[in-house]
Design a protein around this motif. Structure first.
Motif, PDB file in Angstrom:
ATOM      1  N   TYR A 190      -7.208   3.323  -1.041  1.00  0.00           N
ATOM      2  CA  TYR A 190      -7.477   3.579   0.376  1.00  0.00           C
ATOM      3  C   TYR A 190      -7.973   4.997   0.635  1.00  0.00           C
ATOM      4  O   TYR A 190      -8.837   5.222   1.480  1.00  0.00           O
TER       5      TYR A 190
ATOM      6  N   TYR B  29       0.798  -1.217   0.000  1.00  0.00           N
ATOM      7  CA  TYR B  29       0.000   0.000   0.000  1.00  0.00           C
ATOM      8  C   TYR B  29       0.837   1.278   0.000  1.00  0.00           C
ATOM      9  O   TYR B  29       0.291   2.368  -0.087  1.00  0.00           O
TER      10      TYR B  29
ATOM     11  N   GLU C  38     -11.004   0.159  -3.752  1.00  0.00           N
ATOM     12  CA  GLU C  38      -9.635  -0.343  -3.745  1.00  0.00           C
ATOM     13  C   GLU C  38      -8.635   0.690  -3.259  1.00  0.00           C
ATOM     14  O   GLU C  38      -7.750   0.393  -2.473  1.00  0.00           O
TER      15      GLU C  38
ATOM     16  N   ALA D  10      -4.810  -2.166   9.457  1.00  0.00           N
ATOM     17  CA  ALA D  10      -5.940  -2.520  10.316  1.00  0.00           C
ATOM     18  C   ALA D  10      -5.779  -1.927  11.714  1.00  0.00           C
ATOM     19  O   ALA D  10      -6.742  -1.421  12.296  1.00  0.00           O
TER      20      ALA D  10
ATOM     21  N   ILE E 106     -11.380  -6.163   7.396  1.00  0.00           N
ATOM     22  CA  ILE E 106     -11.696  -6.592   6.043  1.00  0.00           C
ATOM     23  C   ILE E 106     -10.405  -6.884   5.277  1.00  0.00           C
ATOM     24  O   ILE E 106     -10.310  -7.869   4.559  1.00  0.00           O
ATOM     25  N   ARG E 107      -9.406  -6.031   5.476  1.00  0.00           N
ATOM     26  CA  ARG E 107      -8.080  -6.241   4.890  1.00  0.00           C
ATOM     27  C   ARG E 107      -7.043  -5.999   5.982  1.00  0.00           C
ATOM     28  O   ARG E 107      -7.220  -5.110   6.822  1.00  0.00           O
ATOM     29  N   PRO E 108      -5.952  -6.761   6.006  1.00  0.00           N
ATOM     30  CA  PRO E 108      -4.988  -6.619   7.096  1.00  0.00           C
ATOM     31  C   PRO E 108      -4.151  -5.344   7.014  1.00  0.00           C
ATOM     32  O   PRO E 108      -3.598  -4.909   8.023  1.00  0.00           O
ATOM     33  N   GLU E 109      -4.037  -4.752   5.820  1.00  0.00           N
ATOM     34  CA  GLU E 109      -3.225  -3.539   5.699  1.00  0.00           C
ATOM     35  C   GLU E 109      -3.839  -2.403   6.507  1.00  0.00           C
ATOM     36  O   GLU E 109      -5.027  -2.115   6.404  1.00  0.00           O
TER      37      GLU E 109
ATOM     38  N   TRP F  63     -12.078  -1.807   3.364  1.00  0.00           N
ATOM     39  CA  TRP F  63     -10.862  -1.925   4.164  1.00  0.00           C
ATOM     40  C   TRP F  63     -11.210  -2.356   5.583  1.00  0.00           C
ATOM     41  O   TRP F  63     -11.274  -3.530   5.869  1.00  0.00           O
ATOM     42  N   ASN F  64     -11.470  -1.400   6.488  1.00  0.00           N
ATOM     43  CA  ASN F  64     -11.680  -1.785   7.887  1.00  0.00           C
ATOM     44  C   ASN F  64     -12.636  -0.822   8.583  1.00  0.00           C
ATOM     45  O   ASN F  64     -12.867   0.294   8.123  1.00  0.00           O
TER      46      ASN F  64
END
Length: 382
Positions: free
Chosen positions: A297, A42, A295, A369, A364-367, A331-332
């Motif tokens: 961020y 990212y 997608e 988080a 939702i996504r680890p990046e 994302w989160n």
């Protein structure tokens, strides 16, 4: 990221500073095999370590004219990851900052600000070599040349102001300039001060983009932004509450280096209220973005709500404490806390420390988080 800056006072005839910054960009801890990743999932930069030394000087030529000069050098060099020419271009060159080869690890910028015929004028010329690397300054992109002109004028006893800015940027990604990216934008802004503390504004920005790739024809794109904003003050009891409203519509068709277009339509609504409490104040903010993109961020549908309280402790510590709830679609979902503290140790030394922490309540996504951001600075005034 670590850095040190030595500078003269802002009231000096010449405001000079010298900065040294160190950078270490590595892969995130969640990567299964970091050795297989050339770059973060990212962050738009490859794994590398670098250092940058920069010199800045602001010179007041006259009462209403000033020139700023920035000269910066990174200690890395241009690197092409393909094995066939990595050795050929893996060198630094001071002459390339103004020449055609563009492999220099130097960057230079000259900025003029002044008043001509009752009009505020700003002119910027900037160039960075292809070997230049400064992750700490997002406005100095390697291989980029920028020309900028800004004009501003006030009318009707400064109640109405009008601003115009045009900006041209050309960035190349290889010495042979087979990969290039060009942007040209124009921005218009009008603002009307209704009363002393009430203001409304309207702005429009249009940008065009051209991406040149070796194997395909030029890919073109554009973006348009329309924004209305206003600031007003209301009185409740004995308190004057200052509010700010922003409504923005953005449409993007951006060419990518991989080919094709990135498409997005977004509407942003933002509200901020500043509520005084004796000598302290509370800031309440809500920002909602509705986008058809999940997608990227920084441009997804999202909701950011935050409340913070600024207060003075023991007449020495200025603190800002805040909490918020954040939703980023695709994302989160997170809750967050932040704490900022400024402390004047003496008439010469000032400390600033800040911590910003977010905890995902739905991953939702680890990046990004559960990110933690810590910043600290020490200033010494002579």
């Amino acid at each position: 990221i670590a850095g040190l800056t030595l500078s003269t006072g802002s009231s000096s005839f010449m405001n000079n500073s010298v900065s040294v910054n160190l950078f270490n960009f590595s892969n995130p801890s969640w990567a299964e095999d970091p050795s297989q990743y050339l770059q973060s999932a990212y962050l738009p930069t490859v794994r590398r370590k670098d250092a940058v030394i920069s010199f800045h000087s602001d010179v007041n030529l006259a009462a209403k004219h000033a020139v700023g000069i920035d000269l910066s050098k990174s200690f890395g060099s241009y690197q092409n990851l393909s094995t066939e020419n990595n050795g050929q271009y893996n060198k630094s060159a001071i002459g390339g900052v103004l020449g055609g080869e563009g492999k220099s690890n130097y960057a230079i910028a000259v900025d003029y600000r002044g008043e001509i015929l009752l009009t505020d004028v700003q002119v910027l010329v900037k160039n960075a070599g292809l070997g230049y690397s400064n992750p700490g300054n997002m406005f100095l992109r390697k291989g980029e040349t920028q020309l900028q002109l800004g004009l501003a004028r006030a009318f009707f006893k400064r109640k109405f102001s009008f601003r115009y800015k045009t900006d041209f940027r050309n960035q190349h990604f290889d010495p042979d300039r087979k990969y290039t990216y060009t942007t040209f934008s124009n921005r218009l802004n009008a603002s009307w001060r209704v009363k002393r503390n009430n203001r409304v504004g309207l702005s429009y920005q249009q940008s065009s983009y051209v991406s040149h790739l070796p194997a395909t024809s030029a890919v073109r794109g554009s973006s348009a932004v329309v924004q209305g904003d206003g600031t007003y003050r209301i009185r409740i009891g004995h308190k004057n509450i200052t509010n700010t409203e922003v409504v923005t519509y953005q449409k993007m068709l951006l060419p990518s280096l991989a080919g094709g277009l990135y498409k997005s339509n977004a509407v942003l609504l933002a509200h901020t209220s500043l509520v005084p409490i004796k000598s302290n104040f509370v800031v309440l903010s809500v920002m909602m973005n509705r986008s058809d993109n999940n997608e990227y961020y920084f441009n997804t549908s999202s909701l950011h709500s935050e409340a913070s309280y600024s207060f003075l402790l023991l007449n020495k510590f200025q603190l800002v404490s805040g909490a918020g709830y954040f939703v980023n679609k695709g994302w989160n979902q997170q809750v967050g806390l932040k704490q900022q503290m400024s402390f004047t140790a003496s008439q010469h030394i000032l400390f600033d420390i800040g911590i910003d922490y977010k905890r995902a309540v739905k991953v939702i996504r680890p990046e990004l988080a559960n990110p933690v951001f810590v910043n600290a600075s020490v200033s010494y005034r002579l």
